[in-house]
Structure formats: C-alpha cells, structure tokens
Design a protein around this motif. Structure first.
Motif, short mmCIF file in Angstrom:
data_model
loop_
_atom_site.label_atom_id
_atom_site.label_comp_id
_atom_site.label_asym_id
_atom_site.label_seq_id
_atom_site.Cartn_x
_atom_site.Cartn_y
_atom_site.Cartn_z
N PHE A 105 0.84 -1.20 0.00
CA PHE A 105 0.00 0.00 0.00
C PHE A 105 0.88 1.26 0.00
O PHE A 105 0.66 2.20 -0.76
N ALA A 106 1.93 1.23 0.84
CA ALA A 106 2.83 2.39 0.94
C ALA A 106 3.44 2.74 -0.42
O ALA A 106 3.64 3.91 -0.75
N LYS A 107 3.72 1.71 -1.22
CA LYS A 107 4.34 1.96 -2.54
C LYS A 107 3.39 2.71 -3.47
O LYS A 107 3.82 3.32 -4.43
N ASN A 124 -7.91 15.29 -1.09
CA ASN A 124 -9.25 15.09 -0.51
C ASN A 124 -9.57 13.61 -0.40
O ASN A 124 -9.09 12.79 -1.17
N PHE A 125 -10.39 13.31 0.62
CA PHE A 125 -10.61 11.92 0.96
C PHE A 125 -11.32 11.13 -0.14
O PHE A 125 -11.00 9.97 -0.39
N ASP A 126 -12.30 11.74 -0.82
CA ASP A 126 -13.05 11.00 -1.83
C ASP A 126 -12.12 10.47 -2.94
O ASP A 126 -12.24 9.33 -3.37
N ASP A 127 -11.20 11.32 -3.39
CA ASP A 127 -10.25 10.88 -4.42
C ASP A 127 -9.36 9.76 -3.89
O ASP A 127 -9.06 8.79 -4.58
N PHE A 128 -8.91 9.95 -2.65
CA PHE A 128 -8.04 8.96 -2.01
C PHE A 128 -8.75 7.60 -1.96
O PHE A 128 -8.20 6.57 -2.34
N ALA A 129 -10.01 7.63 -1.51
CA ALA A 129 -10.78 6.39 -1.37
C ALA A 129 -11.02 5.76 -2.74
O ALA A 129 -10.88 4.54 -2.91
N ALA A 130 -11.33 6.59 -3.73
CA ALA A 130 -11.61 6.05 -5.07
C ALA A 130 -10.36 5.38 -5.64
O ALA A 130 -10.42 4.34 -6.28
N ARG A 131 -9.21 6.00 -5.37
CA ARG A 131 -7.95 5.48 -5.92
C ARG A 131 -7.52 4.16 -5.28
O ARG A 131 -6.90 3.33 -5.93
N HIS A 132 -7.85 4.00 -4.01
CA HIS A 132 -7.26 2.85 -3.29
C HIS A 132 -8.25 1.78 -2.86
O HIS A 132 -7.84 0.76 -2.32
N LEU A 170 -9.80 3.11 5.03
CA LEU A 170 -9.18 4.16 4.23
C LEU A 170 -9.28 5.52 4.91
O LEU A 170 -8.39 6.35 4.82
N SER A 171 -10.36 5.71 5.64
CA SER A 171 -10.53 6.98 6.34
C SER A 171 -9.48 7.11 7.46
O SER A 171 -8.85 8.16 7.62
N ALA A 226 -6.60 5.56 7.43
CA ALA A 226 -5.31 5.67 6.75
C ALA A 226 -5.07 7.11 6.29
O ALA A 226 -3.98 7.67 6.46
N TYR A 227 -6.11 7.71 5.75
CA TYR A 227 -6.02 9.09 5.25
C TYR A 227 -5.64 10.05 6.39
O TYR A 227 -4.71 10.86 6.26
N ASP A 228 -6.34 9.94 7.52
CA ASP A 228 -6.05 10.82 8.67
C ASP A 228 -4.63 10.59 9.19
O ASP A 228 -3.91 11.53 9.50
N SER A 229 -4.27 9.31 9.28
CA SER A 229 -2.97 8.99 9.84
C SER A 229 -1.83 9.50 8.93
O SER A 229 -0.83 10.05 9.40
N LEU A 230 -2.01 9.36 7.62
CA LEU A 230 -0.97 9.81 6.68
C LEU A 230 -0.88 11.34 6.65
O LEU A 230 0.19 11.91 6.55
N LYS A 231 -2.03 11.98 6.79
CA LYS A 231 -2.02 13.46 6.82
C LYS A 231 -1.23 13.93 8.03
O LYS A 231 -0.45 14.88 7.95
N SER A 232 -1.46 13.25 9.14
CA SER A 232 -0.76 13.68 10.36
C SER A 232 0.73 13.36 10.26
O SER A 232 1.57 14.09 10.80
#
Ligand SMILES: [Fe+2]
Ligand SMILES: [Fe+2]
Length: 301
Positions: free
Chosen positions: A231-233, A243-251, A274-275, A277-283
């Motif tokens: 996933f990290a790759k 934005n989260f919607d794009d992130f979720a759609a992509r992954h 994914l939500s 993951a998104y928050d954690s990566l943003k932080s």
C-alpha cells in the motif's frame, strides 16, 4: 557471492547504538501507556536521540531559518506528539548510516516510505485475524526495509552488483538481491534485529515482508507488514492527500484485493480503513517533511 553465514558474521561487527533494543522497548511501552508523561519519555532517551527530538521540534514549529527556541524535552515532545516520537526513535540508529549517502541511495524516499509503511502497518494490524500487537507491527513497518541500508552501507561491492542487474538485466530489485546475496533485504534486516533480540513478531514481519506466505510463525505480522508495504508503494503523500473522496476512489480496489489475497488480514470495511489511513498519513506528512529533509537525489529504494 554472499550467503547467510557471511552476512550474519558481518552483521555482528556492526556496533551502532548497542542500547537500541532496550530503548525501543521502553519507549514503545511508554507510548502505549496512557498514564505516561513527556518527562517519562525524556528520561529514557540517550543524548543523540534527545538532540534529534529537539532539532525536529524546532524545525516543525519554527521552520529552518528561525532562532531555535524550544530547549526542553517536555516542550519538544509536546510539539512532536507521542506517536510521532516513535518514528524518530526507531529510525535514529539507521539515519546515521545513510548520512551523506551517494546517488545510489535516496534517503528522502527511504524515510518517507518507512514512515508511511509504519503508519499503515499499525492500522492494518487491527484487521489481522489473529491478535497482533499493533505497536509491534508498527515497528515492523518502520523498520521493514532497513536491510537495504545494511546492504548499501556494509556490502558495497554486492550493492553495486545488484544495481547493475537492475539496470542492465531489468531484474526486479528483490530478485537481484537474491541473485547476489542469496537472500533479500528482508532477511538481512531481520538477521540484524534478531541479533538485537527484538520480539519475534517484529523480526518475522521484517523478514517476510516480500514473502509472507513463507512465514511459519507470526503470519499475521508478516502479512500486515507485507500489505502495508504494498500500500505504501502506491502512496504519494504530496498528491494523494488532497481530498478523501479521491483517495478512497484510488485505493478502494487495492484494499479489496489485498484483503481477499490472504486469510491473515481481513478488511471488512474498506472505507472505514481508508478513512483512518487518510487521517494517519495526513498527520505523518508534516513529520515526514521535517525528518526526511530535502535531499532528493539518488535512485529509489
Ligand atoms: Fe522491502
Ligand atoms: Fe518497502
């Protein structure tokens, strides 16, 4: 040609921060203890770690060109945050090894990938079908590629042979490593962590991150680290977190496929995962920017 005995013999000669395993276990215990305080953490750091924590806190808070004004560990830890402190402590012994790395090692990419993988491994660990310690999977995720640092730093001749196979024969990196060293960087990293007596779930997570089906024990840890690495790759923290919607759609599709690929980790609700993951990566992104620096030279890892 390398072999496992030759590698272990060489690893025994590496003497970096001999107190590292003890510090790691103490600091991880403190980070997961809600009753612990910043001063408890500060007491367990050695001077080089404390210096790095102060440097990062000042850079994060004031930027690189300001006067340094955070001088106490308690304040520095408050600025960085408990969880992020883990990244700094875990990577400390290895960052020195890649200081001033040449163009065959991309330090910035390496650190970014390690932090992203650690964050994801911790989250994925929560979906393992047998209990795993999330802090241990987190350590596995952070350290999973340290074998590459060891190969680069301590096996220079072989490293050049690997690079030649990748470049000239278009061989995938892990295959090229196995051809030259007989083992891949997962096994090299795990051998070092084993010498340091780190818990077996961490060692196996690192050892099998490219071959999780080979794990006899700690399967869940191996698969969680493997999936976090995959996933990290896919993640580019600079374009993927707008934005989260794009992130979720992509992954989303990747998460479904990953979950279906093994019975060791099952992600029932991809959007919830994914939500987080998104928050954690943003932080983690802010910390990555100050930790990894801007040395963007060298090939990928
Ligand atoms: Fe790897
Ligand atoms: Fe990796």
């Amino acid at each position: 040609m390398g072999n496992q005995d030759y590698i272990v013999k060489k690893l025994r000669q590496i003497e970096i921060l001999p107190t590292f395993p003890k510090i790691v276990s103490e600091i991880l215990a403190l980070i997961s203890d809600p009753m612990s305080s910043a001063s408890d953490l500060a007491r367990h750091m050695d001077p080089s770690m404390a210096g790095e924590v102060l440097r990062i806190a000042n850079t994060a808070y004031f930027g690189t060109r300001s006067f340094r004004s955070i001088t106490t560990m308690e304040r520095a830890i408050a600025v960085i945050g408990y969880e992020h402190l883990g990244y700094i402590v875990l990577q400390m012994p290895f960052l020195g090894m890649i200081q001033g790395a040449d163009t065959t090692f991309n330090k910035k990419l390496f650190i970014t990938h390690a932090i992203v993988c650690g964050s994801l491994a911790k989250l994925i660990g929560a979906y393992a079908t047998a209990a795993v310690d999330q802090n241990e999977v987190y350590v596995s995720g952070i350290l999973h590629d340290i074998g590459r640092i060891i190969m680069y730093r301590y096996f220079k001749k072989e490293w050049q042979e690997v690079l030649a196979l990748i470049k000239e024969e278009h061989m995938p990196a892990v295959e090229a490593e196995r051809a030259v060293y007989s083992v891949d960087h997962g096994q090299v990293g795990a051998s070092l962590l084993e010498l340091w007596n780190l818990p077996s779930a961490i060692v196996d997570g690192v050892r099998y991150h490219h071959l999780p089906e080979a794990a006899q024990q700690n399967r869940e840890s191996a698969f969680a680290t493997h999936l976090a690495n995959q996933f990290a790759k896919r993640i580019d923290i600079y374009t993927d977190l707008e934005n989260f919607d794009d992130f979720a759609a992509r992954h989303r599709e990747f998460c479904q496929a990953a979950s279906e690929s093994t019975d060791a980790v099952i992600i029932h609700d991809e959007i919830k995962f994914l939500s987080s993951a998104y928050d954690s990566l943003k932080s983690a992104k802010g910390l990555i920017e100050v930790t990894a620096g801007d040395d963007d030279t060298g090939s990928g890892c």
